[in-house]
Structures are given as structure tokens and as C-alpha cells.
Write a protein that holds these residues in place. Structure first.
Motif, PDB file in Angstrom:
ATOM      1  N   VAL A   1       4.387  20.376 -33.862  1.00 54.83           N
ATOM      2  CA  VAL A   1       4.676  21.360 -32.816  1.00 54.83           C
ATOM      3  C   VAL A   1       5.975  22.065 -33.171  1.00 54.83           C
ATOM      4  O   VAL A   1       6.975  21.415 -33.490  1.00 54.83           O
ATOM      5  CB  VAL A   1       4.805  20.699 -31.428  1.00 54.83           C
ATOM      6  CG1 VAL A   1       5.139  21.747 -30.367  1.00 54.83           C
ATOM      7  CG2 VAL A   1       3.524  19.978 -31.060  1.00 54.83           C
TER       8      VAL A   1
ATOM      9  N   ASP B   1      -2.438  17.656 -26.263  1.00 58.20           N
ATOM     10  CA  ASP B   1      -1.166  18.369 -26.405  1.00 58.20           C
ATOM     11  C   ASP B   1      -1.394  19.832 -26.777  1.00 58.20           C
ATOM     12  O   ASP B   1      -0.726  20.736 -26.258  1.00 58.20           O
ATOM     13  CB  ASP B   1      -0.298  17.701 -27.470  1.00 58.20           C
ATOM     14  CG  ASP B   1       0.281  16.370 -27.000  1.00 58.20           C
ATOM     15  OD1 ASP B   1       0.226  16.123 -25.782  1.00 58.20           O
ATOM     16  OD2 ASP B   1       0.760  15.605 -27.845  1.00 58.20           O
TER      17      ASP B   1
ATOM     18  N   GLU C   1       4.724  28.841 -28.655  1.00 58.60           N
ATOM     19  CA  GLU C   1       4.532  27.572 -29.352  1.00 58.60           C
ATOM     20  C   GLU C   1       3.479  27.726 -30.431  1.00 58.60           C
ATOM     21  O   GLU C   1       2.542  28.510 -30.299  1.00 58.60           O
ATOM     22  CB  GLU C   1       4.085  26.470 -28.387  1.00 58.60           C
ATOM     23  CG  GLU C   1       5.149  26.005 -27.434  1.00 58.60           C
ATOM     24  CD  GLU C   1       4.658  24.839 -26.577  1.00 58.60           C
ATOM     25  OE1 GLU C   1       3.859  24.026 -27.077  1.00 58.60           O
ATOM     26  OE2 GLU C   1       5.064  24.762 -25.407  1.00 58.60           O
TER      27      GLU C   1
ATOM     28  N   HIS D   1       3.658  23.754 -23.913  1.00 57.51           N
ATOM     29  CA  HIS D   1       4.929  23.303 -23.336  1.00 57.51           C
ATOM     30  C   HIS D   1       5.332  21.954 -23.920  1.00 57.51           C
ATOM     31  O   HIS D   1       5.741  21.045 -23.210  1.00 57.51           O
ATOM     32  CB  HIS D   1       4.845  23.224 -21.820  1.00 57.51           C
ATOM     33  CG  HIS D   1       4.491  24.518 -21.162  1.00 57.51           C
ATOM     34  ND1 HIS D   1       5.337  25.607 -21.133  1.00 57.51           N
ATOM     35  CD2 HIS D   1       3.347  24.916 -20.547  1.00 57.51           C
ATOM     36  CE1 HIS D   1       4.745  26.597 -20.510  1.00 57.51           C
ATOM     37  NE2 HIS D   1       3.540  26.224 -20.147  1.00 57.51           N
ATOM     38  N   GLN D   2       5.194  21.830 -25.231  1.00 59.23           N
ATOM     39  CA  GLN D   2       5.550  20.599 -25.918  1.00 59.23           C
ATOM     40  C   GLN D   2       6.889  20.758 -26.618  1.00 59.23           C
ATOM     41  O   GLN D   2       7.270  21.852 -27.021  1.00 59.23           O
ATOM     42  CB  GLN D   2       4.473  20.243 -26.946  1.00 59.23           C
ATOM     43  CG  GLN D   2       3.089  20.041 -26.371  1.00 59.23           C
ATOM     44  CD  GLN D   2       3.017  18.830 -25.463  1.00 59.23           C
ATOM     45  OE1 GLN D   2       3.579  17.778 -25.766  1.00 59.23           O
ATOM     46  NE2 GLN D   2       2.332  18.974 -24.348  1.00 59.23           N
ATOM     47  N   ARG D   3       7.584  19.662 -26.747  1.00 56.27           N
ATOM     48  CA  ARG D   3       8.830  19.646 -27.510  1.00 56.27           C
ATOM     49  C   ARG D   3       8.492  19.637 -28.994  1.00 56.27           C
ATOM     50  O   ARG D   3       7.524  18.999 -29.407  1.00 56.27           O
ATOM     51  CB  ARG D   3       9.641  18.405 -27.145  1.00 56.27           C
ATOM     52  CG  ARG D   3      11.033  18.355 -27.762  1.00 56.27           C
ATOM     53  CD  ARG D   3      11.761  17.114 -27.282  1.00 56.27           C
ATOM     54  NE  ARG D   3      13.128  17.078 -27.793  1.00 56.27           N
ATOM     55  CZ  ARG D   3      13.485  16.578 -28.976  1.00 56.27           C
ATOM     56  NH1 ARG D   3      12.560  16.063 -29.765  1.00 56.27           N
ATOM     57  NH2 ARG D   3      14.748  16.582 -29.351  1.00 56.27           N
TER      58      ARG D   3
ATOM     59  N   LYS E   1       7.942  18.564 -32.549  1.00 60.93           N
ATOM     60  CA  LYS E   1       7.786  17.183 -33.013  1.00 60.93           C
ATOM     61  C   LYS E   1       6.789  17.144 -34.154  1.00 60.93           C
ATOM     62  O   LYS E   1       6.115  18.124 -34.471  1.00 60.93           O
ATOM     63  CB  LYS E   1       7.285  16.289 -31.871  1.00 60.93           C
ATOM     64  CG  LYS E   1       5.923  16.697 -31.334  1.00 60.93           C
ATOM     65  CD  LYS E   1       5.464  15.812 -30.192  1.00 60.93           C
ATOM     66  CE  LYS E   1       4.103  16.268 -29.648  1.00 60.93           C
ATOM     67  NZ  LYS E   1       3.642  15.403 -28.543  1.00 60.93           N
TER      68      LYS E   1
ATOM     69  N   HIS F   1       1.110  25.008 -32.632  1.00 64.45           N
ATOM     70  CA  HIS F   1       0.679  23.648 -32.919  1.00 64.45           C
ATOM     71  C   HIS F   1      -0.134  23.679 -34.208  1.00 64.45           C
ATOM     72  O   HIS F   1      -1.015  24.542 -34.378  1.00 64.45           O
ATOM     73  CB  HIS F   1      -0.179  23.093 -31.782  1.00 64.45           C
ATOM     74  CG  HIS F   1       0.519  23.100 -30.465  1.00 64.45           C
ATOM     75  ND1 HIS F   1      -0.118  22.832 -29.269  1.00 64.45           N
ATOM     76  CD2 HIS F   1       1.813  23.333 -30.131  1.00 64.45           C
ATOM     77  CE1 HIS F   1       0.740  22.914 -28.273  1.00 64.45           C
ATOM     78  NE2 HIS F   1       1.915  23.218 -28.773  1.00 64.45           N
TER      79      HIS F   1
END
Length: 342
Positions: free
Chosen positions: A102, A82, A117, A87-89, A91, A119
Motif C-alpha cells: 500500500v 484492504d 492510494e 484508507h490504508q496506512r 505498508k 494497492h
């Protein structure tokens, strides 16, 4: 080897120093104080020492660098996958003793909201932040934390709070810039019709605000789970801090919803104003058409080639016809004017 980013500044598109992909900073702290820099290859050793915390900041790292990080801290394959793709939602997930979080960042670039983003890998004795896309550097967060050793001594959980709080705080300048533009558009629609470009801008702003809302709302659940220690134990003294971030996120959400409502009202008002203008034009055209129909009808009748027609050879026929036309047209004009059609 540790790769230093030039200036360690933000990755703000179109402004500020450009950050090179790789390791932005890797520092070791003890008792809330910065004691040394380290390399990725030795970071795991420092994290295992009691009372020490390692904070590594990465910007768009390569797959090789992430694999090195994974080996040092025994990170889960899915979390590394990930973190490498982006491009992760927003969470929060737990992999053994490690949290993977994220969050979406936002800033204004050339009149549009640019999303990035962050992370975060959080474990005992370490925190690794990975940034992708347009994103303000966390150098300011690091500087503030290092200036307050008492708070920073709370360890990696406090660093996580500082990062999340920084991300949420950076939403507000974006919303304030949009609010100023929305107020200007709202004032415009009250005084005159919006142009095609302004209507298109309304659509852009509504779309950007929807994307921003989708980035903000999931953070409520992330902070709530951290606040209530649903994923891993959080020091009781730090739980109110995550509650404060949750409150900030909710205020941001309310501000976004308020601006979306104003944009919807502005668009509806623009549509209604356009329809009213079209109706007024149609009325004016219909009124003038009715007025012009009188001389057209009379001229059409007397233009027919019949030998015997009323008053055709009367000495005052022409003058009488003109008088009738003028009187009829004047009467119609007066009626339309009184009814607001002209």
C-alpha cells in the motif's frame, strides 16, 4: 470483458480526462515487450506461462471485479478486503507467494494536498495495481517501461520499482508548490503582519504537510524490506533500484521537515510581530492617556464648587493655568517621544 477507461488518463481531480471505475488496462508482456491485451478472466492463464508477465491496472474496482481477480490469482481474503476499502496506512505484507503493498499518492488540487492510494498485488508473473481517490494514472509509467524492453524484461519486480519511483517522484511537485507559497508567506511576515486568512493558511499547510509526512515515512520501511529481500526474493540487479527509491523517499521526508520548520518559524514570527504591534499600540495609548490626564486633573480641581480656591480671582489665573497645562503636556510628549512610545 475488459473495460477500457476513456483516454486511460489520470484521475486528477478537476483536470484531465475522467477515468471510469474498473479495468484501466490489462496487458501481457514477454521479454519486456507488449504482446497482447487480455481480459481479467484469462489473465491467470497468461501469468502461468513461463517468461510472461501480466500487468493489470484497476481504478476503484467493484467488489465483484476484485472477487474475479482474487479467483484468478488466488489472492488472500485480507488483502482483497484492504484493497476494496481503501484508507490504508502505507505498508507491505506477504500472503504466501504474493506481496501486498500500500502506498499513498499526493497531488495539489485547489491549493490543498489531495491524497489517493495505490494497492499493489505482486506475484510470480503478474502485478495488479489498484488505485483509489485522486491519483495520477500510471499510463506514463507503462509507456516508459514499454519503451525500454531491456529493463522491462526484468519482470514484475521492475514494474513494482517503476510504480513506487513514480509515486515518490510525484511528491516533489507538491512540495515545490508548497515551498513557493511558504516563501511568499515568510516574506510577508517580515514586511507586515499576516491577515487572518493568511494565518489560517499557515495552519492548513502545516496540517497538509503532516499528513504528507505520514504518507511518505512508512515507504522507507517498504523499500528497505524490498531492497534487502526480507519479504520475497528480489533479483540482485534490482535491489539498487529500490535503494534509490529509498533515498528519494528520505529526501522527500527531509524537504517536508524543512518546510514544516519554516512554517513554524513563520507562525512564531507572525505571533511575535502581532504582540509587538499590540505592545506599541498599548504604549501609545498609555502615553496619550498620561498626557490627557494633566488637563483633566487641573480642570477637575478648578471645576469644584469651592468659594475660596488659590488664584481663583487672580487676573492672570486663567492664563497661568493654561501655561502650566501646555508646559506639562509638552514635557510629557517630549519624554514619551524620546523613549519611543509615540
Amino acid at each position: 470483458m475488459l473495460q477500457r477507461a476513456d483516454g486511460a488518463g489520470g484521475a486528477r481531480a478537476g483536470a484531465g480526462p475522467i477515468v471510469k471505475p474498473g479495468v484501466v488496462a490489462a496487458r501481457v508482456y514477454s521479454g519486456g515487450r507488449w504482446i497482447t491485451d487480455t481480459t481479467v478472466e484469462r489473465a491467470g492463464e497468461w501469468a502461468q506461462k513461463p517468461g510472461h508477465v501480466v500487468w493489470i491496472g484497476l481504478y476503484e474496482p467493484t467488489a465483484e471485479l476484485l472477487r474475479t481477480i482474487q479467483q484468478e490469482f488466488q489472492l488472500h481474503d485480507l488483502a482483497i478486503e484492504d484493497a476494496s476499502r481503501g484508507h490504508q496506512r502505507p505498508k507491505i505484507e506477504q500472503y504466501g507467494d504474493t506481496l501486498f503493498i500500500v502506498a499513498r499518492t499526493a497531488q495539489m488540487v485547489d491549493g490543498r494536498i489531495a491524497f489517493g492510494e495505490t494497492h499493489v498485488f505482486l506475484g510470480h508473473g503478474y502485478l495488479i495495481s489498484v488505485r483509489h481517490g485522486p491519483s495520477t494514472s500510471y499510463a506514463a509509467v507503462r509507456d516508459r517501461a514499454e519503451a525500454c524492453p531491456g529493463a522491462f524484461a526484468r519482470g514484475e519486480n521492475y514494474i513494482l520499482y517503476a510504480i513506487l519511483d513514480f509515486i515518490v517522484d510525484n511528491y516533489m511537485p507538491v512540495i515545490e508548490m508548497i515551498e513557493d507559497e511558504v516563501d511568499a508567506l515568510e516574506e510577508r511576515v517580515v514586511n507586515s503582519l499576516l491577515t487572518g486568512n493568511e494565518v489560517e493558511r499557515l495552519y492548513q499547510l502545516r496540517r497538509d504537510l503532516l499528513r504528507l509526512r505520514n504518507a511518505v515515512v512508512p515507504l522507507v520501511d517498504v523499500c528497505r524490506r524490498l531492497e534487502h529481500s526480507e519479504v520475497m526474493p528480489i533479483e540482485a540487479a534490482l535491489q539498487p533500484l529500490f535503494r534509490d527509491v529509498t533515498d528519494h523517499v528520505r529526501r522527500v521526508q527531509e524537504a517536508i521537515d524543512a518546510q514544516r520548520e519554516v512554517l513554524a518559524f513563520t507562525y512564531e514570527a507572525s505571533v511575535m510581530a502581532g504582540q509587538a504591534e499590540q505592545t506599541a499600540v498599548s504604549r501609545r495609548l498609555a502615553a496619550w492617556a498620561a498626557i490627557l490626564a494633566v488637563p483633566t486633573a487641573v480642570a477637575g480641581i478648578y471645576g469644584m464648587n469651592f468659594k475660596f480656591m488659590p488664584e481663583l480671582e487672580w487676573e492672570y489665573g486663567y492664563h497661568a493655568t493654561i501655561l502650566v497645562i501646555v508646559t506639562a503636556c509638552a514635557t510629557l510628549y517630549w519624554r514619551f517621544k524620546r523613549n519611543g512610545w509615540l
